[in-house]
Write a protein that holds these residues in place. Structure first.
Motif, PDB file in Angstrom:
ATOM      1  N   TYR A   7       0.828  -1.205   0.000  1.00 38.27           N
ATOM      2  CA  TYR A   7       0.000   0.000   0.000  1.00 38.27           C
ATOM      3  C   TYR A   7       0.866   1.259   0.000  1.00 38.27           C
ATOM      4  O   TYR A   7       0.529   2.263  -0.621  1.00 38.27           O
ATOM      5  CB  TYR A   7      -0.953   0.013   1.196  1.00 38.27           C
ATOM      6  CG  TYR A   7      -2.059  -1.002   1.091  1.00 38.27           C
ATOM      7  CD1 TYR A   7      -2.961  -0.965   0.025  1.00 38.27           C
ATOM      8  CD2 TYR A   7      -2.203  -2.008   2.044  1.00 38.27           C
ATOM      9  CE1 TYR A   7      -3.977  -1.901  -0.078  1.00 38.27           C
ATOM     10  CE2 TYR A   7      -3.222  -2.944   1.942  1.00 38.27           C
ATOM     11  CZ  TYR A   7      -4.104  -2.890   0.878  1.00 38.27           C
ATOM     12  OH  TYR A   7      -5.113  -3.822   0.771  1.00 38.27           O
ATOM     13  N   GLU A   8       1.982   1.208   0.696  1.00 36.93           N
ATOM     14  CA  GLU A   8       2.882   2.359   0.729  1.00 36.93           C
ATOM     15  C   GLU A   8       3.448   2.642  -0.656  1.00 36.93           C
ATOM     16  O   GLU A   8       3.530   3.795  -1.085  1.00 36.93           O
ATOM     17  CB  GLU A   8       4.005   2.096   1.739  1.00 36.93           C
ATOM     18  CG  GLU A   8       4.846   3.313   2.090  1.00 36.93           C
ATOM     19  CD  GLU A   8       6.029   3.508   1.156  1.00 36.93           C
ATOM     20  OE1 GLU A   8       6.503   4.649   1.022  1.00 36.93           O
ATOM     21  OE2 GLU A   8       6.469   2.511   0.563  1.00 36.93           O
ATOM     22  N   VAL A   9       3.829   1.587  -1.388  1.00 39.01           N
ATOM     23  CA  VAL A   9       4.351   1.754  -2.748  1.00 39.01           C
ATOM     24  C   VAL A   9       3.265   2.308  -3.668  1.00 39.01           C
ATOM     25  O   VAL A   9       3.517   3.206  -4.475  1.00 39.01           O
ATOM     26  CB  VAL A   9       4.896   0.418  -3.287  1.00 39.01           C
ATOM     27  CG1 VAL A   9       5.183   0.499  -4.785  1.00 39.01           C
ATOM     28  CG2 VAL A   9       6.173   0.030  -2.542  1.00 39.01           C
ATOM     29  N   ILE A  10       2.048   1.768  -3.547  1.00 37.44           N
ATOM     30  CA  ILE A  10       0.942   2.260  -4.380  1.00 37.44           C
ATOM     31  C   ILE A  10       0.712   3.742  -4.151  1.00 37.44           C
ATOM     32  O   ILE A  10       0.540   4.523  -5.101  1.00 37.44           O
ATOM     33  CB  ILE A  10      -0.342   1.453  -4.082  1.00 37.44           C
ATOM     34  CG1 ILE A  10      -0.196   0.024  -4.603  1.00 37.44           C
ATOM     35  CG2 ILE A  10      -1.565   2.132  -4.707  1.00 37.44           C
ATOM     36  CD1 ILE A  10      -1.318  -0.906  -4.179  1.00 37.44           C
ATOM     37  N   ASN A  11       0.718   4.173  -2.900  1.00 39.29           N
ATOM     38  CA  ASN A  11       0.453   5.576  -2.586  1.00 39.29           C
ATOM     39  C   ASN A  11       1.626   6.490  -2.937  1.00 39.29           C
ATOM     40  O   ASN A  11       1.432   7.685  -3.186  1.00 39.29           O
ATOM     41  CB  ASN A  11       0.100   5.728  -1.108  1.00 39.29           C
ATOM     42  CG  ASN A  11      -1.250   5.129  -0.771  1.00 39.29           C
ATOM     43  OD1 ASN A  11      -2.183   5.233  -1.556  1.00 39.29           O
ATOM     44  ND2 ASN A  11      -1.363   4.496   0.384  1.00 39.29           N
ATOM     45  N   ARG A  12       2.834   5.927  -2.978  1.00 34.51           N
ATOM     46  CA  ARG A  12       4.029   6.731  -3.280  1.00 34.51           C
ATOM     47  C   ARG A  12       4.279   6.873  -4.775  1.00 34.51           C
ATOM     48  O   ARG A  12       4.963   7.792  -5.218  1.00 34.51           O
ATOM     49  CB  ARG A  12       5.236   6.077  -2.596  1.00 34.51           C
ATOM     50  CG  ARG A  12       6.501   6.903  -2.618  1.00 34.51           C
ATOM     51  CD  ARG A  12       7.456   6.483  -1.521  1.00 34.51           C
ATOM     52  NE  ARG A  12       7.669   5.056  -1.475  1.00 34.51           N
ATOM     53  CZ  ARG A  12       8.607   4.409  -2.183  1.00 34.51           C
ATOM     54  NH1 ARG A  12       9.408   5.076  -2.991  1.00 34.51           N
ATOM     55  NH2 ARG A  12       8.740   3.104  -2.069  1.00 34.51           N
ATOM     56  N   ARG A  13       3.719   5.965  -5.574  1.00 39.10           N
ATOM     57  CA  ARG A  13       3.922   5.980  -7.029  1.00 39.10           C
ATOM     58  C   ARG A  13       3.496   7.327  -7.625  1.00 39.10           C
ATOM     59  O   ARG A  13       2.462   7.875  -7.278  1.00 39.10           O
ATOM     60  CB  ARG A  13       3.103   4.851  -7.657  1.00 39.10           C
ATOM     61  CG  ARG A  13       3.264   4.724  -9.166  1.00 39.10           C
ATOM     62  CD  ARG A  13       2.013   4.218  -9.813  1.00 39.10           C
ATOM     63  NE  ARG A  13       0.892   5.132  -9.632  1.00 39.10           N
ATOM     64  CZ  ARG A  13       0.691   6.208 -10.368  1.00 39.10           C
ATOM     65  NH1 ARG A  13       1.520   6.547 -11.338  1.00 39.10           N
ATOM     66  NH2 ARG A  13      -0.353   6.998 -10.128  1.00 39.10           N
ATOM     67  N   ARG A  14       4.313   7.851  -8.542  1.00 38.28           N
ATOM     68  CA  ARG A  14       4.010   9.104  -9.203  1.00 38.28           C
ATOM     69  C   ARG A  14       4.341   8.996 -10.698  1.00 38.28           C
ATOM     70  O   ARG A  14       5.177   8.184 -11.109  1.00 38.28           O
ATOM     71  CB  ARG A  14       4.821  10.264  -8.605  1.00 38.28           C
ATOM     72  CG  ARG A  14       4.388  10.663  -7.204  1.00 38.28           C
ATOM     73  CD  ARG A  14       3.033  11.330  -7.196  1.00 38.28           C
ATOM     74  NE  ARG A  14       2.571  11.611  -5.836  1.00 38.28           N
ATOM     75  CZ  ARG A  14       1.784  10.808  -5.134  1.00 38.28           C
ATOM     76  NH1 ARG A  14       1.376   9.663  -5.662  1.00 38.28           N
ATOM     77  NH2 ARG A  14       1.407  11.139  -3.920  1.00 38.28           N
ATOM     78  N   ASP A  15       3.696   9.831 -11.480  1.00 31.81           N
ATOM     79  CA  ASP A  15       4.017   9.961 -12.903  1.00 31.81           C
ATOM     80  C   ASP A  15       5.110  11.022 -12.995  1.00 31.81           C
ATOM     81  O   ASP A  15       4.849  12.222 -12.853  1.00 31.81           O
ATOM     82  CB  ASP A  15       2.754  10.389 -13.664  1.00 31.81           C
ATOM     83  CG  ASP A  15       2.832  10.079 -15.139  1.00 31.81           C
ATOM     84  OD1 ASP A  15       3.907   9.659 -15.608  1.00 31.81           O
ATOM     85  OD2 ASP A  15       1.831  10.267 -15.839  1.00 31.81           O
ATOM     86  N   VAL A  16       6.348  10.580 -13.209  1.00 31.70           N
ATOM     87  CA  VAL A  16       7.519  11.446 -13.021  1.00 31.70           C
ATOM     88  C   VAL A  16       7.865  12.195 -14.303  1.00 31.70           C
ATOM     89  O   VAL A  16       7.832  11.629 -15.405  1.00 31.70           O
ATOM     90  CB  VAL A  16       8.720  10.601 -12.541  1.00 31.70           C
ATOM     91  CG1 VAL A  16       9.970  11.456 -12.427  1.00 31.70           C
ATOM     92  CG2 VAL A  16       8.401   9.948 -11.206  1.00 31.70           C
ATOM     93  N   ARG A  17       8.242  13.455 -14.162  1.00 29.43           N
ATOM     94  CA  ARG A  17       8.675  14.296 -15.281  1.00 29.43           C
ATOM     95  C   ARG A  17      10.017  14.984 -14.985  1.00 29.43           C
ATOM     96  O   ARG A  17      10.992  14.789 -15.679  1.00 29.43           O
ATOM     97  CB  ARG A  17       7.612  15.371 -15.562  1.00 29.43           C
ATOM     98  CG  ARG A  17       6.219  14.834 -15.852  1.00 29.43           C
ATOM     99  CD  ARG A  17       6.170  14.191 -17.222  1.00 29.43           C
ATOM    100  NE  ARG A  17       4.811  13.803 -17.565  1.00 29.43           N
ATOM    101  CZ  ARG A  17       4.387  12.551 -17.649  1.00 29.43           C
ATOM    102  NH1 ARG A  17       5.217  11.565 -17.369  1.00 29.43           N
ATOM    103  NH2 ARG A  17       3.154  12.271 -17.990  1.00 29.43           N
ATOM    104  N   ARG A  18      10.061  15.788 -13.934  1.00 32.88           N
ATOM    105  CA  ARG A  18      11.214  16.649 -13.661  1.00 32.88           C
ATOM    106  C   ARG A  18      12.261  16.025 -12.734  1.00 32.88           C
ATOM    107  O   ARG A  18      13.360  16.553 -12.614  1.00 32.88           O
ATOM    108  CB  ARG A  18      10.744  17.962 -13.017  1.00 32.88           C
ATOM    109  CG  ARG A  18       9.763  18.761 -13.853  1.00 32.88           C
ATOM    110  CD  ARG A  18       9.348  20.042 -13.136  1.00 32.88           C
ATOM    111  NE  ARG A  18       8.339  20.777 -13.875  1.00 32.88           N
ATOM    112  CZ  ARG A  18       8.594  21.608 -14.876  1.00 32.88           C
ATOM    113  NH1 ARG A  18       9.846  21.812 -15.236  1.00 32.88           N
ATOM    114  NH2 ARG A  18       7.616  22.242 -15.508  1.00 32.88           N
ATOM    115  N   GLU A  19      11.914  14.955 -12.068  1.00 34.51           N
ATOM    116  CA  GLU A  19      12.763  14.492 -10.959  1.00 34.51           C
ATOM    117  C   GLU A  19      13.863  13.517 -11.351  1.00 34.51           C
ATOM    118  O   GLU A  19      14.635  13.085 -10.502  1.00 34.51           O
ATOM    119  CB  GLU A  19      11.872  13.850  -9.880  1.00 34.51           C
ATOM    120  CG  GLU A  19      10.944  14.828  -9.173  1.00 34.51           C
ATOM    121  CD  GLU A  19       9.659  15.124  -9.951  1.00 34.51           C
ATOM    122  OE1 GLU A  19       8.883  15.988  -9.514  1.00 34.51           O
ATOM    123  OE2 GLU A  19       9.445  14.489 -11.009  1.00 34.51           O
TER     124      GLU A  19
END
Length: 225
Positions: free
Chosen positions: A19-31
Motif C-alpha cells: 500500500y505504501e508503494v501504491i500511494n508513493r507511485r508518481r508519474d515522473v517528469r522533472r525528478e
C-alpha cells in the motif's frame, strides 16, 4: 495462522509495504537524475512486468528498451509538437495552467521503455478474449502497472508519455504494422517522488473522493442516494 504455508498478512507486514508503494507511485517528469539503472534492478522490474496476468496466458506484451540518444531526441521533438497541438485547443485560462505542466522526461530519464501489444500472440484461440476484444490490451496495461510499482519499490521513477501519434512511434522503433505501441515509459533514478501528482499540484485537476465513484448493485446507486 498461515495461508498456503505463508504467514497471514497483517497491517504491519508486506501488505502495508504494498500500500505504501501504491500511494508513493508518481508519474515522473522533472525528478529524473539520469543515473544508470543497475542491470539487476532493471531485470527485476522487467520480470515483474512480465509476471503480470494476461487473458488466456497470451502475454501479448513486448518491451523495447531505448537508450539511443538520437531516437529519444526524435521522439521528444514529436512529443513537444503534439503538446503544442493540444495547447492550441485550450482556452486562455486552461492554457495558462497547462503551460506550467511538463508532459515528458524523455531526455532526463535513464531509459525509455516502449510497451507494445501484439493481438496475434496466442491467437486465434485466446481463451477469454472472444467476447471482449480489448482484453489483451487490458493485459498490457496490467504489465505496465506491475512495472511501475516494481520500479517505485526499487527507488526508480516512471513517467508515461501519451503525447504522441501511434504511427510515428511505430515507424521510429520499427514496430510491425500489426503490433500496437501502447506506452512510452521514461524510467530511471529520481531525486525524490513528489507528495502529490503534478496535475494536482499545478491545479489542472483534483483527485475525486472514493465515495464519488462507488456504486452499489446498480450504476448510480450511491451510499447517500
Amino acid at each position: 495462522m498461515t495461508i498456503a504455508g505463508r504467514p497471514k498478512l497483517t497491517e504491519t507486514a508486506p501488505a502495508a509495504d504494498l500500500y505504501e508503494v501504491i500511494n508513493r507511485r508518481r508519474d515522473v517528469r522533472r525528478e529524473f537524475t539520469g543515473a544508470e539503472i543497475p542491470e539487476p534492478v532493471l531485470r527485476r522490474v522487467l520480470t515483474a512486468a512480465h509476471s503480470a496476468p494476461s487473458v488466456g496466458l497470451s502475454q501479448p506484451w513486448d518491451f523495447v528498451l531505448v537508450r539511443d540518444e538520437a531516437t529519444r531526441r526524435a521522439f521528444r521533438e514529436h512529443v513537444l509538437a503534439e503538446r503544442s497541438v493540444f495547447a492550441s485547443q485550450l482556452d486562455e485560462e486552461r492554457a495558462g495552467t497547462f503551460a506550467k505542466i511538463k508532459v515528458e522526461g524523455i531526455a532526463e530519464s535513464s531509459l525509455g521503455i516502449a510497451v507494445t501489444y501484439d493481438p496475434e500472440r496466442g491467437a486465434p484461440q485466446v481463451l477469454g478474449r472472444h467476447a471482449i476484444a480489448d482484453a489483451g490490451l487490458y493485459s498490457v496495461c496490467l504489465a505496465i502497472q506491475n512495472l511501475w510499482l516494481a520500479a517505485t519499490a526499487e527507488g526508480l521513477g516512471v513517467g508515461w508519455v501519451s503525447f504522441y501519434r501511434e504511427e510515428f512511434l511505430r515507424r521510429l522503433l520499427g514496430i510491425p504494422s500489426g503490433v500496437r505501441p501502447v506506452a512510452w515509459l521514461c524510467v530511471g533514478p529520481v531525486r525524490a517522488l513528489a507528495d502529490a501528482p503534478d496535475l494536482e499540484r499545478h491545479g489542472w485537476r483534483q483527485r475525486l473522493p472514493l465515495d464519488d465513484v462507488l456504486h452499489y448493485d446498480k450504476y448510480g446507486n450511491g451510499r447517500n442516494r
